[in-house]
Design an enzyme around this catalytic site. Sequence first.
Site, PDB file in Angstrom:
ATOM      1  N   HIS A 104     -22.302  -6.757   3.664  1.00  9.41           N
ATOM      2  CA  HIS A 104     -22.451  -5.715   4.641  1.00  9.41           C
ATOM      3  C   HIS A 104     -23.344  -4.674   3.919  1.00  9.41           C
ATOM      4  O   HIS A 104     -23.252  -4.467   2.698  1.00  9.41           O
ATOM      5  CB  HIS A 104     -21.037  -5.008   5.012  1.00  9.41           C
ATOM      6  N   ASP A 145     -19.835  -3.026  -3.774  1.00  7.18           N
ATOM      7  CA  ASP A 145     -19.484  -3.217  -2.166  1.00  7.18           C
ATOM      8  C   ASP A 145     -20.218  -2.207  -1.267  1.00  7.18           C
ATOM      9  O   ASP A 145     -20.225  -1.145  -0.994  1.00  7.18           O
ATOM     10  CB  ASP A 145     -17.930  -2.552  -2.169  1.00  7.18           C
ATOM     11  N   GLU A 201     -19.163  -2.221   8.279  1.00  5.40           N
ATOM     12  CA  GLU A 201     -18.005  -3.168   7.763  1.00  5.40           C
ATOM     13  C   GLU A 201     -16.810  -1.986   7.619  1.00  5.40           C
ATOM     14  O   GLU A 201     -15.755  -2.191   7.817  1.00  5.40           O
ATOM     15  CB  GLU A 201     -18.525  -3.938   6.803  1.00  5.40           C
ATOM     16  N   GLU A 202     -17.326  -1.035   6.694  1.00  8.69           N
ATOM     17  CA  GLU A 202     -16.434  -0.213   5.985  1.00  8.69           C
ATOM     18  C   GLU A 202     -15.260   0.457   6.997  1.00  8.69           C
ATOM     19  O   GLU A 202     -14.376   0.785   6.640  1.00  8.69           O
ATOM     20  CB  GLU A 202     -16.925   0.740   5.221  1.00  8.69           C
ATOM     21  N   ASP A 211     -18.517 -10.494  -0.114  1.00 10.25           N
ATOM     22  CA  ASP A 211     -17.795  -9.098  -0.109  1.00 10.25           C
ATOM     23  C   ASP A 211     -16.796  -8.721  -0.959  1.00 10.25           C
ATOM     24  O   ASP A 211     -15.818  -8.277  -0.684  1.00 10.25           O
ATOM     25  CB  ASP A 211     -17.373  -8.558   1.167  1.00 10.25           C
ATOM     26  N   HIS A 268     -14.805   1.739  -3.743  1.00  9.37           N
ATOM     27  CA  HIS A 268     -14.755   2.876  -2.660  1.00  9.37           C
ATOM     28  C   HIS A 268     -14.604   4.280  -3.661  1.00  9.37           C
ATOM     29  O   HIS A 268     -13.901   5.277  -3.072  1.00  9.37           O
ATOM     30  CB  HIS A 268     -13.597   2.734  -1.801  1.00  9.37           C
TER      31      HIS A 268
HETATM   32 ZN    ZN Z   1     -15.331  -1.614   1.115  1.00  7.77          ZN
HETATM   33 ZN    ZN Z   2     -17.011  -4.610   1.681  1.00 12.87          ZN
END
Ligand code: ZN
Ligand code: ZN
Length: 456
Positions: free
Chosen positions: A269, A281, A314-315, A340, A411
Site C-alpha cells: 500500500h 509501512d 489501506e491504513e 505489508d 505507525h
Molecule cells: Zn499500517
Molecule cells: Zn501497512
Amino acid sequence: MLKQRLALLALPFLVAAAPHDAEKLRDAALKDTVAWDIVEDLTTEIGPRLAGTEAEARARAWAVARLKAMGFANVRVEEFDMPVWVRGEERAEVLGGNPQPLALTALGNSGATPPQGVEAEVIAFDSVAELTAASAERLRGKIVFVTHRMNKAQDGSSYGYFGPVRRLAPSIASQKGAAAIVIRSLGTDNHRFPHTGNQSWSDGAQPIPAAALSNPDADQLERLIKRGKPVRLRLVLTPRQVGIGKSGNVIAEVPGTDPRAGIVLVGGHLDSWDLGTGAIDDGAGVAITAAAAKRIMDAGRPKRTIRLVWFGAEEVGVRGGEAYRSRHSGEPHALASESDFGADRIWRVDFALPPAAKAVADRIEAALAPLGIARSSVQARGGPDVGALVASGVPAVTLQQDGTDYFDLHHTHDDTLDKIDPRKLAQNVAAWTAMLAVVANAPEPLVGGAAQSLPK
Ligand code: ZN
Ligand code: ZN
C-alpha cells in the site's frame, strides 16, 4: 516455408519459458538495489502519505511516473472517493500536584476537544474486557485509560489479540458517556513515540477525543494512578473530518502470454500514516513487489500477467483493497499476495493453493529454502488489501516477514528509512522474485478450485 513460420511463431514462447529460472533469478536478486531506490525516493521525495490528502495524490503521480520509467505496461490510477480525517494539535498534561506533559497522538477518526482542551479525572482499565464490564455510571464524564500492554511475536499475532484496545475501546468508552479515551499504544517499544492507527465509531457511538500514549507515558500514568489519589488530565486534540476526498490504486502490469492462465496480483500500500515517512509501512512493501515484478519482466515475458497494485488508503480501512475487489473480482486471479509487514527478513511461507497445484507449493518451497525460509501449515491469507479476494477463493502465497521488531516502529514518528536494512530488503526481493518466477510460469492450473494450505 510453413515449417519455418511455425518455428518463428513458437520462438517467443520458447524464449519466454526458459529465462525464468527461479534459482538464478533469486540469486541475482540478492544484490537488488531497485527496491532500496524506490523506498528511498518515495520516503524522501514524498514523505508521509496520509490517505485522501494532497500528499497521497502526489505519491500517486510519483508512482505513475516511476512505474512507467521502469518499463511496466498499462500503468494507470483507479481513483475512488473516501471521507478524509486529518490530525490537528495534540497535547496532554497531568494536572494537580504532579503536573507534567505526556506524549500522545490521536487515533484515526478521533473526535476533537475544544481548542482549550478537555479536563477530567482518569479511570483506568487493564483490558477491553474490564472496560466492557464497567458500568456507564463510573465512566460518565471521565477520561478512560486502557493500559493492556502488547508483547512481541515473530508472527505479529499479538497485534490481532491486542487490536481491540484500539479498534473497540474508543466506541465502548463513548457509549458509556466518557469524555475522552487514551489507550496504551499498540506497540512493543519503550520509546516515547505513541503509535497511531485506525479506529471507527460503531453505531450509536458519538466521536470523542481518542488518543494513544507512548509506552513510557502509559507506564508513568499507571504509576501516578497507583499512588492512590485521583489523577486529572487535560487533553488538547483538534483533528478534523474534512469531507470527501480522492484516493486511488496505482496499477502496473507485466503482460503474460496466456490470458486464460489468470492474473498474478502482487503489491503493497502506497498510503502511510502521517507521523513517520512510511518506510517500513509500507514503502518497503511497494518497493519489494515492484522490484521483483521488474526482475521477471526483464527476464522475458511470463505465461501469466503479473499485476502490480500499489493500493491507496489501506491504513484508514482497507479502502483501496475494497475498491480493487469491487472492480476486478470478476477477473480470473491465479494468485493474490501483498507485502505489508515491514522490511525484515522473510522466514516463513504460507500457501493457499488448489490441491491440483501442490507441485507449485513444493517448487516454491525448494526455491525459498536457501534464503532461510521454511514452509508452514498455516493457510495463507494474502495480506490486508487482498484478504477479501483470498477469502473468496483466490489462491495466495504469503511470504511472512519476521515481525519481532515491527511493532517497535509501526505507525510512529520513528517509521523512517534508516530502519530498513538494505540486505534484508534484498532478501525479500529475492524471495518474491523466486515465488513469482514459479507462479507466473507454472503449467498447473491455479484459477478456480478451493485453495488450501497444502501442508507437506
Ligand atoms: Zn499500517
Ligand atoms: Zn501497512
